[in-house]
Enzyme design. Structure first.
Site, PDB file in Angstrom:
ATOM      1  N   ASP A   1      27.918  12.734  47.958  1.00  0.00           N
ATOM      2  CA  ASP A   1      28.442  14.058  48.284  1.00  0.00           C
ATOM      3  C   ASP A   1      27.885  14.485  49.642  1.00  0.00           C
ATOM      4  O   ASP A   1      26.954  15.289  49.751  1.00  0.00           O
ATOM      5  CB  ASP A   1      28.084  15.080  47.200  1.00  0.00           C
ATOM      6  CG  ASP A   1      28.937  16.343  47.329  1.00  0.00           C
ATOM      7  OD1 ASP A   1      29.755  16.422  48.270  1.00  0.00           O
ATOM      8  OD2 ASP A   1      28.769  17.251  46.501  1.00  0.00           O
TER       9      ASP A   1
ATOM     10  N   GLY B   1      18.385  28.037  42.761  1.00  0.00           N
ATOM     11  CA  GLY B   1      17.771  27.707  41.475  1.00  0.00           C
ATOM     12  C   GLY B   1      18.848  27.161  40.555  1.00  0.00           C
ATOM     13  O   GLY B   1      19.930  26.794  40.992  1.00  0.00           O
TER      14      GLY B   1
ATOM     15  N   GLY C   1      15.389  20.685  41.217  1.00  0.00           N
ATOM     16  CA  GLY C   1      15.181  19.287  40.825  1.00  0.00           C
ATOM     17  C   GLY C   1      15.262  19.107  39.325  1.00  0.00           C
ATOM     18  O   GLY C   1      14.621  19.831  38.567  1.00  0.00           O
TER      19      GLY C   1
ATOM     20  N   HIS D   1      15.441  21.269  48.417  1.00  0.00           N
ATOM     21  CA  HIS D   1      16.840  21.734  48.390  1.00  0.00           C
ATOM     22  C   HIS D   1      17.199  22.429  47.086  1.00  0.00           C
ATOM     23  O   HIS D   1      18.315  22.899  46.930  1.00  0.00           O
ATOM     24  CB  HIS D   1      17.793  20.582  48.636  1.00  0.00           C
ATOM     25  CG  HIS D   1      18.171  19.802  47.397  1.00  0.00           C
ATOM     26  ND1 HIS D   1      17.244  19.280  46.527  1.00  0.00           N
ATOM     27  CD2 HIS D   1      19.378  19.472  46.885  1.00  0.00           C
ATOM     28  CE1 HIS D   1      17.871  18.656  45.547  1.00  0.00           C
ATOM     29  NE2 HIS D   1      19.158  18.747  45.727  1.00  0.00           N
TER      30      HIS D   1
ATOM     31  N   HIS E   1      27.552  26.837  46.433  1.00  0.00           N
ATOM     32  CA  HIS E   1      26.950  25.500  46.473  1.00  0.00           C
ATOM     33  C   HIS E   1      28.040  24.470  46.210  1.00  0.00           C
ATOM     34  O   HIS E   1      28.562  24.395  45.099  1.00  0.00           O
ATOM     35  CB  HIS E   1      25.854  25.405  45.392  1.00  0.00           C
ATOM     36  CG  HIS E   1      25.237  24.040  45.276  1.00  0.00           C
ATOM     37  ND1 HIS E   1      24.675  23.561  44.122  1.00  0.00           N
ATOM     38  CD2 HIS E   1      25.082  23.049  46.181  1.00  0.00           C
ATOM     39  CE1 HIS E   1      24.219  22.342  44.315  1.00  0.00           C
ATOM     40  NE2 HIS E   1      24.453  22.001  45.550  1.00  0.00           N
TER      41      HIS E   1
END
Lengths: 148, 475
Positions: free
Chosen positions: B94, B373, B401, B398, B233
């Site tokens: 991506d 988040g 996780g 970023h 996002h």
């Protein structure tokens, strides 16, 4: 990548734990069966195959010098067809010929996406080459990690 | 995590020799608590990257590091133009997956009663989920323009404003795009999807600024307590995925041609300056620009939805960051200025005030660093520091996780329960598939605050604001 199963016990494929993505191993008595089972594993990661009817068929033809690369391209082709044909697949038949290079003829059965009936678990973006392997021990075995 | 040396409270070193062929050590930036969550496979991936030719200083992993393919997610590595390589394993499928933050002039108390309505309207306005195609129906010519000019093309088509462009990394269009390196197949996947959010962890979120950590910088970024913000996002959709797939095949042949020994096929690469490297870079930039155009279009539709209910509201762009990309940047290496190919895979550029790439409006303080988040946990806005240049080639984490696999998440939660739990916290969620909600349950991620604290404590970026979700639209 050992497959301790004997011929009678061979399972078509299994999923392995992976934090971010989907990892699977697909097996076959022949490379053809392994490739067909790998395609089933890939697609089952997206949609329950029981909800898919093989109403239409798609044909795939690929050629490569190397079986592993051919296998990678076969699985990538299924992702490509899923997206560009807006279709989901449940049956996979593979014919292979080796004559200096590997030639693959695939037939894929499925139908157009119907979100009312097809509940997606994942969207497979791509087949990664990370730990991608095709091996023959007791059986043929293909290992892949899908980017979802 | 055996054989790892602690350098300081937030830095661990993977020494040369952890695996054969390492050219530089690895550096993993985590706290003691986060270190426990780093899988051994992630450390192996950090070590694998360290074997690539021309790598400079360290193979790095940001605090949100987790198991990826090729590079770990959260991986950063820079390669010398002379003798180095470029690898799609350091960018991902991506390409230019990234985050865009819009700031409104609305206060939460006036928006809160309409959250349900707004989320439903955004869910309708921005196509998302599997198999979604855009409202856009881009022509082949438009697609080519998007590949070349990204957000700039989108503005020319009437999406967003000229002023938005300077508030995007690379001004929303990175130079070096070569549409000839994009296959017909990638075009076929990408064309109908321009102007779609996608699925998985991609989202569109209405947020409230809950806390300001740095008043002065927040003011520069136009953020204030109680303000409504919108975070987008998403990335380059099927176009990026196919461009990566196509070039991965070419580059896996290139490693044989150039005799490069790689420990993982996903680290397929080519020497910088070779035709294969140029071809991948030209294609990758097309995907990066497509992603900027995509976020620009989605931001435009978001503004339209808000203006339906708040006709006078302005939603200005705070910033737009890429977190899956390889870029040519100048950095000081041992006192010498060098042109490097910096790969950030699940990592955000975090440039401080000294860098000319930081837009004029933020030049005194540093670039906004946007850290989303998960659905239920806060997002953070940080400010890039010059210190990051010497520590991480100007990079930060970023996101939060993942810590739990998607299949485990589906076994552990149902989409319905996740939705109900979020509703109890006052967070409205719309998604195309309940399974997708289960996969993205807040519990599957590391606590975003812990990850951000490491970045802050290392001094690579400084906390500016904390944003909490009010409503989320997901694929």
């Amino acid at each position: 990548m050992s497959s301790a199963r004997n011929n009678n016990e061979m399972i078509p494929f299994e999923y392995l734990e992976h934090t971010a993505d989907v990892k699977f191993r697909a097996f076959g008595h022949s490379p053809e069966e392994m490739l067909a089972n790998a395609a089933s594993a890939l697609f089952k990661a997206m949609v329950d195959p029981a909800t898919i009817q093989a109403k239409e068929s798609w044909k795939v033809e690929l050629e490569d010098e190397d079986l592993e690369t051919l296998a990678y391209r076969w699985l990538s082709e299924i992702v490509f067809l899923f997206e560009t044909e807006s279709a989901v697949f449940s049956t996979f038949t593979v014919l292979l010929k080796e004559n200096g290079t590997w030639k693959l003829q695939g037939e894929i059965g499925g139908e157009r996406i119907d979100l009312e009936r097809h509940a997606f678990e994942n969207e497979v973006k791509a087949v990664t080459m990370h730990q991608f392997q095709v091996k023959k021990n007791d059986h043929w075995c293909l290992q892949a990690i899908l980017d979802v | 995590m055996a054989d790892i040396n602690k350098i300081n409270d937030n830095t661990y070193e993977v020494p040369i020799g952890y695996r054969p062929g390492m050219r530089v050590p690895g550096r993993i930036f985590v706290s003691a608590a986060l270190r426990e969550m780093v899988e051994p496979g992630t450390v192996d991936q950090v070590a694998n990257v360290a074997t690539l030719p021309g790598i400079v200083k360290y193979s790095m992993a940001m605090p949100d590091a987790h198991l990826g393919y090729g590079f770990p997610i959260g991986g950063v590595a820079a390669f010398r133009e002379d003798g180095g390589v470029i690898s799609p394993g350091g960018v991902g499928f991506d390409i230019n997956c990234g985050v865009r933050l819009l700031r409104s002039d609305l206060e939460a108390k006036s928006v809160q009663p309409l959250i349900n309505t707004l989320i439903n309207a955004l869910f309708e306005a921005v196509p998302s989920g599997l198999g979604a195609t855009g409202r856009l129906h881009a022509t082949d010519k438009q697609l080519t323009e998007a590949f070349i000019s990204g957000s700039k093309w989108a503005v020319e088509e009437g999406y967003g404003f000229e002023a938005d462009l300077t508030h995007c990394e690379e001004n929303g269009h990175m130079p070096g795009a070569d549409p000839a390196q994009v296959s017909v197949r990638a075009r076929k996947r990408g064309r109908p999807q321009l102007g779609t959010l996608g699925s998985g962890n991609h989202f569109l979120e209405i947020q409230r600024v809950e806390e300001i950590f740095d008043e002065e910088v927040a003011k520069k970024f136009g953020l204030f307590k109680g303000q409504i913000t919108v975070m987008i996002h998403c990335g380059s959709r099927g176009a990026g995925h196919q461009i990566c797939t196509d070039h991965l095949e070419v580059l896996s042949k290139a490693v044989k041609k150039y005799n490069i020994d790689i420990p993982d096929k996903q680290l397929a690469c080519a020497p910088l300056g070779s035709p294969e490297a140029d071809s991948y870079f030209g294609g990758m930039v097309c995907a990066a620009n497509y992603a900027w155009a995509n976020r620009h279009i989605i931001a435009h539709w978001t503004r339209e939805v808000f203006n339906r209910y708040f006709p006078d509201a302005n939603l200005d762009l705070v910033y737009d960051v890429a977190h899956n990309v390889a870029k040519i940047e100048e950095h000081d290496v041992d006192g010498k200025r060098e042109r490097l190919y910096v790969h950030r895979k699940g990592a955000t550029r975090a440039f401080g005030p000294s860098r000319s790439e930081v837009p004029e409006a933020y030049r005194k303080v540093g670039q906004p660093v946007l850290i989303p988040g998960s659905m239920g946990t806060p997002s953070y806005v940080l400010c890039g520091n010059d210190r990051a240049l010497s520590v991480t080639f100007g990079s930060a984490c970023h996101g939060a996780g993942r810590v739990m696999s998607r299949s485990q998440a589906i076994r552990s939660f149902t989409g319905k329960d996740v939705q109900a739990a979020l509703n109890r916290e006052g967070i409205v969620v719309r998604a195309t598939s309940p399974n997708m909600l289960a996969e993205e349950a807040p519990q599957v991620y590391k606590p975003s605050g812990d990850v951000v604290d490491v970045v802050h404590n290392l001094g690579i970026a400084t906390k500016v604001a904390k944003l909490v979700p009010l409503g989320v639209s997901k694929g």
